[in-house]
Design an enzyme around this catalytic site. Sequence first.
Site, PDB file in Angstrom:
ATOM      1  N   HIS A  17       9.785 -14.444 -49.530  1.00  0.00           N
ATOM      2  CA  HIS A  17       8.931 -13.973 -50.623  1.00  0.00           C
ATOM      3  C   HIS A  17       9.668 -14.030 -51.950  1.00  0.00           C
ATOM      4  CE1 HIS A  17       7.056 -12.400 -46.991  1.00  0.00           C
ATOM      5  NE2 HIS A  17       5.931 -12.315 -47.682  1.00  0.00           N
ATOM      6  N   ASP A  40       6.039 -16.833 -50.354  1.00  0.00           N
ATOM      7  CA  ASP A  40       4.748 -16.206 -50.644  1.00  0.00           C
ATOM      8  C   ASP A  40       4.843 -15.250 -51.833  1.00  0.00           C
ATOM      9  OD1 ASP A  40       3.956 -17.493 -48.356  1.00  0.00           O
ATOM     10  OD2 ASP A  40       3.415 -15.690 -47.235  1.00  0.00           O
ATOM     11  N   HIS A  73      -3.758 -10.650 -53.218  1.00  0.00           N
ATOM     12  CA  HIS A  73      -3.201 -10.177 -51.943  1.00  0.00           C
ATOM     13  C   HIS A  73      -4.149  -9.259 -51.165  1.00  0.00           C
ATOM     14  CE1 HIS A  73       0.078  -9.409 -49.055  1.00  0.00           C
ATOM     15  NE2 HIS A  73       0.668 -10.454 -49.626  1.00  0.00           N
ATOM     16  N   HIS A 127      -2.697 -18.109 -51.682  1.00  0.00           N
ATOM     17  CA  HIS A 127      -2.425 -16.863 -50.950  1.00  0.00           C
ATOM     18  C   HIS A 127      -3.440 -15.792 -51.376  1.00  0.00           C
ATOM     19  CE1 HIS A 127       0.175 -14.637 -48.295  1.00  0.00           C
ATOM     20  NE2 HIS A 127       0.668 -13.840 -49.218  1.00  0.00           N
TER      21      HIS A 127
END
Length: 224
Positions: A186, A38, A93, A89
């Site tokens: 990540h 991610d 964020h 995603h």
Amino acid sequence: MLSFAPAYPLLHRALKPLFPSCLWSGNDADRTIALTFDDGPHPRYTPQLLEQLERYSVTASFFWLGACVHRSPAIARAVHTQGHWLGLHGYDHQSFPLLSESALRQTLIDTQVEITRACQLPPTAVRDVRPPNGLFTPHTLALLQQWEYRPVMWSVVPEDWVRPGATTVVQRILQQVKNGSIIVLHDGYHGGADVAETAAQLIPLLLAQNYRFVSINQLWQGRS
């Protein structure tokens, strides 16, 4: 520092039956797992990670922030060229439940546009969505379904973003991994500095346990 890592497997068990439209894991009868990343792409950490994935011929799945794709389109293209699966995603964020319906739709469209432009893909090729921080509501899921996106969650969350060190992250994954696991790491600004080292340690250990790495799309196909 307080670690929430031990709580994630419990959370997964509680939420999975409540929200069956999400992909939480794959088939527990198959020795397949999905490695997912991610918050990228990152100009330094993602290319380092790609080297490790290529070294072991592992296919992974990346859930990208539109803003990061905008900053590093060539790296996004390199990930796609190497055959990895791509998902959304959000643009920057922001937590999905805090967004209005129109803002949620816009963050997904804007991210989709950045990815499809960088990787020269049709929009229909990028419709898997992982909500930032795994936060969603039933309404969020209903909207994703209405807009023909596929919500993707996780089953193994080693909390690499707090940077406990690659060895600790690998140990946490090995304690939790099983058939069908979706592992979240990540390659962005939080946790990405260790991601290549984590992959370098982790992948050979999982291969030695006869796990096969598949994409998120392959897990969806196994479900239908």
